[in-house]
Each structure stands twice: as structure tokens, then as C-alpha cells.
Design a protein around this motif. Structure first.
Motif, short mmCIF file in Angstrom:
data_model
loop_
_atom_site.label_atom_id
_atom_site.label_comp_id
_atom_site.label_asym_id
_atom_site.label_seq_id
_atom_site.Cartn_x
_atom_site.Cartn_y
_atom_site.Cartn_z
N ASN A 22 1.39 -1.07 0.05
CA ASN A 22 -0.58 -0.02 0.27
C ASN A 22 0.49 1.17 0.17
O ASN A 22 0.41 2.52 -0.34
N GLY A 23 2.09 1.03 0.72
CA GLY A 23 3.06 2.45 0.86
C GLY A 23 3.58 2.47 -0.74
O GLY A 23 3.48 3.71 -1.15
N HIS A 24 3.41 1.48 -0.89
CA HIS A 24 4.20 1.89 -2.82
C HIS A 24 2.86 2.26 -3.31
O HIS A 24 2.95 3.45 -4.29
N ALA A 36 3.64 6.00 -5.55
CA ALA A 36 3.35 6.44 -6.80
C ALA A 36 2.83 7.48 -7.22
O ALA A 36 2.93 7.94 -8.38
N GLN A 37 1.85 7.61 -6.45
CA GLN A 37 0.64 8.16 -6.32
C GLN A 37 1.28 9.66 -5.80
O GLN A 37 -0.30 10.81 -5.80
N GLU A 38 2.42 9.93 -5.08
CA GLU A 38 3.30 10.71 -4.58
C GLU A 38 1.90 11.19 -3.82
O GLU A 38 1.73 12.38 -2.78
N ASP A 39 1.27 10.44 -2.93
CA ASP A 39 0.34 10.66 -1.28
C ASP A 39 1.47 10.69 -0.35
O ASP A 39 1.50 9.86 0.35
N TYR A 40 2.47 11.46 -0.57
CA TYR A 40 3.87 11.17 1.06
C TYR A 40 3.32 11.59 2.35
O TYR A 40 3.63 10.60 3.60
#
Length: 144
Positions: free
Chosen positions: A118-120, A124-128
Motif C-alpha cells: 500500500n505504501g508503494h 507512486a500517487q505522490e500521496d506522501y
């Protein structure tokens, strides 16, 4: 023979890009937790590495990497940026594969790996922010 060489170069390029992506993700995670990787405790480093292994699974699925490519990418990630020795990386990857394949071997580590998948996606969605909360929740849980 030229086709084999071209495929080898493509594979190398895919793996290099994936390795770079993993390094960027680890950098972003360390930024979110406010601790440079070299200053993390061994427990934190192991948690971050298991989280990263989940990211390897996500990349493997996305890029349709073969098992040997995924294995090589996992080992490479543990060597750089995590600074494990080659033998430590090989042994740790074997453990992570075993845990990922059978939740009962180590339920907590299995959960960390899945949270890394999920973290990746978050990375990838730039939802840091979400990725940061994701890893911070894990670190808080294991340090209790």
C-alpha cells in the motif's frame, strides 16, 4: 544473439529504474519519519526494509518482473540503501519471502510487508502524507 543482448539491456534498465524508485521511496519515508536511514535503530531499519519488500512486490506486479528479477531487486534494495551485507541481504530476503508466503510464520512482519505494498501505491500517487502515516503507525506499533 543480438535479441538476447537487447533483452538483457532492457532488463538491466528496468531493474535500475525500479532500484532508483525504491531508493527515492526510502528517502521519502525517512523524511516523513524525521530520521535519516543511517540514524535508525536496527528494529526501525528492519521494519523499513520489510515495508520496502512490500514495495518490491508492488513494483514486480506493476512491471511484470520475473521471480529472479524480483529476488535480485529485493537483495539490491537491502544492500543499497539499507547497507546490509550481501549475505545478510540474501538471508533477510529468504526470510521475507517465507513470511510473505505464509502469514502464520510471522503475522506482524507479514502485515508490514502488505502495508508496504500500500505504501508503494501511495508513493507512486505522490500521496506522501498517507505513506508517512502508514509507516509511522507501523513504527509506533512495533516500538510499544
Amino acid at each position: 544473439m543480438k535479441d538476447v543482448e537487447d533483452n538483457g539491456l532492457k532488463n538491466d534498465a528496468f531493474l535500475a529504474a525500479a532500484a532508483s524508485e525504491l531508493e527515492q521511496m526510502v528517502e521519502q519515508i525517512c523524511e516523513r519519519i524525521g530520521t535519516p536511514l543511517h540514524e535508525t535503530t536496527e528494529l526501525q531499519r528492519q521494519v523499513l526494509a520489510a515495508f520496502g519488500f512490500g514495495a518490491v512486490y508492488s513494483i514486480t506486479h506493476r512491471d511484470r518482473l520475473t521471480e529472479p528479477q524480483a529476488h535480485a531487486l529485493s537483495i539490491r534494495m537491502l544492500i543499497k540503501p539499507f547497507n546490509y551485507s550481501e549475505q545478510q541481504a540474501v538471508d533477510f530476503v529468504d526470510d521475507l519471502i517465507r513470511v510473505a508466503s505464509n502469514e502464520e510464520v510471522h503475522p506482524l512482519m507479514n502485515t508490514i510487508i502488505h502495508r508496504g505494498i500500500n505504501g508503494h501505491v501511495q508513493f507512486a500517487q505522490e500521496d506522501y502524507e498517507a505513506m508517512g502515516r502508514n509507516i509511522q503507525e507501523i513504527l509506533a506499533a512495533v516500538q510499544q
